[in-house]
Scaffold this active site. Structure first.
Site, PDB file in Angstrom:
ATOM      1  NE  ARG A 112      -4.157   1.728   1.039  1.00  0.00           N
ATOM      2  CZ  ARG A 112      -5.126   2.131   0.220  1.00  0.00           C
ATOM      3  NH1 ARG A 112      -5.102   1.792  -1.066  1.00  0.00           N
ATOM      4  NH2 ARG A 112      -6.130   2.843   0.666  1.00  0.00           N
TER       5      ARG A 112
ATOM      6  CB  THR B  41      -9.240  -0.292  -7.518  1.00  0.00           C
ATOM      7  OG1 THR B  41      -9.068   0.839  -6.672  1.00  0.00           O
ATOM      8  CG2 THR B  41      -8.832  -1.525  -6.765  1.00  0.00           C
TER       9      THR B  41
ATOM     10  CB  THR C 209      -5.924   1.023  -6.060  1.00  0.00           C
ATOM     11  OG1 THR C 209      -6.779   2.109  -6.379  1.00  0.00           O
ATOM     12  CG2 THR C 209      -5.214   1.312  -4.749  1.00  0.00           C
TER      13      THR C 209
ATOM     14  CG  ASP D 254      -8.476   5.331  -0.134  1.00  0.00           C
ATOM     15  OD1 ASP D 254      -9.626   5.750  -0.364  1.00  0.00           O
ATOM     16  OD2 ASP D 254      -7.960   4.405  -0.780  1.00  0.00           O
TER      17      ASP D 254
ATOM     18  CB  SER E 217      -7.156  -0.266   1.494  1.00  0.00           C
ATOM     19  OG  SER E 217      -7.550  -0.879   0.286  1.00  0.00           O
TER      20      SER E 217
ATOM     21  N   GLY F  38     -13.484  -0.744  -7.124  1.00  0.00           N
ATOM     22  CA  GLY F  38     -14.710   0.035  -6.899  1.00  0.00           C
ATOM     23  C   GLY F  38     -14.850   0.621  -5.508  1.00  0.00           C
ATOM     24  N   GLY F  39     -13.730   1.001  -4.869  1.00  0.00           N
ATOM     25  CA  GLY F  39     -13.810   1.608  -3.541  1.00  0.00           C
ATOM     26  C   GLY F  39     -14.532   0.673  -2.581  1.00  0.00           C
TER      27      GLY F  39
HETATM   28  N1  GLY Z   1      -8.295   3.212  -3.161  1.00  0.00           N
HETATM   29  C1  GLY Z   1      -9.321   2.303  -2.929  1.00  0.00           C
HETATM   30  C2  GLY Z   1      -9.095   1.476  -1.724  1.00  0.00           C
HETATM   31  O1  GLY Z   1      -7.969   1.135  -1.428  1.00  0.00           O
HETATM   32  O2  GLY Z   1     -10.035   1.202  -1.027  1.00  0.00           O
END
Ligand code: GLY
Length: 572
Positions: free
Chosen positions: A101, A383, A401, A425, A454, A476-477
């Site tokens: 990340r 993503t 992402t 985020d 995330s 998709g978040g």
């Molecule tokens: N950027 C989307 C996630 O990591 O939830």
């Protein structure tokens, strides 16, 4: 599965159409990759056929996605990889998770965005960029758990970057989608100059359309340097200097040099005799998935009654699942963050006494007010996902992402890639939900070196026979989580083949806003009224995540790419 190859020499492929978009489902006798772009799946399949293992193929697929899905993921972003190897020549059997990340750069403080007059600064431009982790993570996974060289696994991506690729429906629709990209540029002419490389090269001066060829030879140069020099090419050398320049030195050489991959045990949850292997914090996806499955276990009689009545996607089923989502997304908002910086009470959140009590509180006839969900304690479209199974039954689930579509929109021009806007985020402003409408707690404030919370949910399901049954995850978040959970339940509780499991319409609830959202195909009929009768506010969401899945069928691997993004699996 290898021994079954002779019996199932034929690879069956099926294309169905949903809402005008194609679902590509294929059955492979031996090994498969499901990514959200056909060329990326093919890159991974090429490596599998050449004798690479699931990690080699996942790394090749990911580097290919960096080229062909530049608005979703890539070397300017970050991700998580869940690995389950039945055997590896050096390490033996392995189940592990790689956390690459992005991290907050040194310049940020927890409240730095509160007084920033630019409302777009956490999402667009240099201040939105966190230190990218993808190159470090992929190379770490390859060196430790792969079997091939950097040059071998990067070759397909380098070819794609050199030859260019054709704009598909999803690319063109994304570029023209309300408010996101071209309509956002149209609102302010200065944006074209600020994000000139993106405008000229990826949006073709605002005229991008299906069939156009996108050329990024600059990224081929970056990928070649990575193949030749490894990690340091990106984090210390010429590419690092170009990133610092592109971000006006918001991201410094020191930020890049100090970036570290983390390897962590997977979050494991037992469900109906299966081992669910998924991502722990700083992803919220694994905990939300495990909480939902635990609550459904407690309400198994209700779920089984719905399955026996073939009431898939009925108001009663959507209500049952939405009620579990309300609990787990409330916990997400209140409790989750980067465990290196804050205490995430994972054990308490997964405690069965707590979850069974929350499941017992579900009223099948009525939703409750928002404050009654989650731990009752006083505290405060980018993503891309890929799945791989290899000939030995080793599996990788990997989600990556750059956050929103085209990330921060800041390009590293010399090397042809876009930097993430993962800053959004984090909780950047007390008074505002993030671009996904998600509420966050103080514990998810930005800090140097910290990873933003995330929703990415790369997941592998291992059956009681110790073989892989399912690999899933998506983009998709927050809809990644609800989409992955529904696909997993579709495949394993509703016994749908992989193609149906990703194709059927989905719904979403994230506790805040307090609304259940339905894909348009769920709107005709009695579903919305049935949900309103139970007290829900009902809204529409055109797409609830885009999910990739591989499912063990009868002697074959069924691989399916979500028609909502137009990918296509590959394998043999
Ligand atoms: N950027 C989307 C996630 O990591 O939830």
């Amino acid at each position: 599965m290898r021994t079954l190859a002779a019996l199932f020499a034929l690879t069956a492929s099926l294309v169905t159409r949903v809402q005008g978009q194609e679902t590509h489902v294929s059955s492979f006798a031996t090994a498969a990759v499901a990514a959200d772009h056909e060329l990326a799946s093919q890159a991974g399949a090429e490596i599998l056929k050449a004798g690479g293992n699931a990690v080699d193929a996942a790394v090749a697929t990911s580097f290919a996605l960096s080229v062909v899905r530049p608005y979703s993921c890539g070397i300017g972003g970050g991700g998580f990889m869940v690995i389950h190897l039945r055997q590896h020549p050096r390490t033996g059997p392995v189940t592990t998770a790689i956390n690459y990340r992005e991290t907050g750069p040194a310049w940020v403080t927890p409240t730095v965005f509160e007084s920033d007059p630019d409302p777009d600064s956490p999402t667009h431009g240099p201040k939105a960029v966190c230190t990218p982790g993808t190159v470090a993570g992929l190379l770490y996974a390859l060196e430790k758990y792969g079997t091939m060289s950097r040059a071998q696994v990067l070759a397909p991506a380098i070819r794609l970057a050199e030859s260019g690729f054709l704009v598909d429906d999803h690319y063109a629709n994304t570029a023209h989608h309300d408010d996101l990209v071209l309509p956002w540029f149209a609102k302010d002419a200065t944006r074209r100059d600020r994000f000139r490389f993106l405008w000229d090269r990826f949006l073709m001066g605002g005229r991008v359309k299906v069939g156009d060829r996108i050329h990024v030879p600059e990224q081929a140069r970056a990928l070649r340097l990575i193949a030749e020099q490894g990690h340091d090419a990106f984090y210390k050398g010429e590419i690092a200097r170009a990133i610092a320049k592109a971000t006006d030195n918001r991201l410094t050489l020191a930020d890049l040099e100090s970036y570290r991959v983390k390897e962590t045990p997977v979050l494991e949850h037992s469900w109906r005799g299966n081992r669910i292997l998924t991502m722990p914090p700083p992803s919220s996806g694994g905990i939300v998935l495990a909480q939902t499955l635990a609550m459904l276990d407690r309400r198994d009689a209700d779920l089984s009654r719905l399955v026996n009545a073939k009431a898939h996607n009925s108001a009663a089923y959507i209500h049952l699942l939405a009620e579990t989502f309300k609990t787990s997304f409330a916990d997400r908002a209140r409790w989750m963050g980067d465990p290196d910086f804050v205490d995430v009470p994972t054990q308490r959140l997964l405690d069965s006494t707590y979850l069974y009590a929350m499941a017992d509180a579900i009223d099948l006839s009525r939703t409750r007010s928002p404050e009654t969900y989650g731990t009752p304690l006083p505290e405060d479209g980018g993503t891309s996902h890929l799945c791989v199974i290899d000939a030995q039954g080793n599996a990788v689930a990997c989600t990556e992402t750059i956050n929103l579509i085209f990330g921060s929109m800041v390009a590293v021009e010399e090397f042809g890639f876009i930097l993430n806007d993962e800053m959004d985020d984090f909780l950047t402003r007390t008074s505002r939900a993030n671009a996904f409408g998600l509420a966050h707690a103080e514990r998810n404030r930005p800090q140097p070196g910290k990873r933003p919370l995330s929703s990415m949910t790369p997941t592998i399901v291992v059956g009681a026979d110790a073989g892989v049954r399912l690999i899933a995850g998506g983009a998709g978040g927050p809809r990644i989580i609800s989409g992955t959970i529904q696909t997993l339940l579709n495949a394993l509780a509703w016994d749908m083949p992989a193609g149906d499991a990703v194709r059927v319409p989905r719904f979403h609830h994230q506790w805040h806003p307090n609304r259940v959202e339905l894909e348009p195909a769920l709107e005709p009929g009695d579903v919305p009224a049935g949900l309103r009768d139970r007290g829900h506010d009902v809204g529409q969401r055109k797409v609830v995540g885009t999910i990739q899945v591989i499912r063990r069928g009868k002697g074959v691997w069924e691989a399916a790419s979500d028609p909502r993004k137009g990918g296509k699996p590959a394998g043999y």
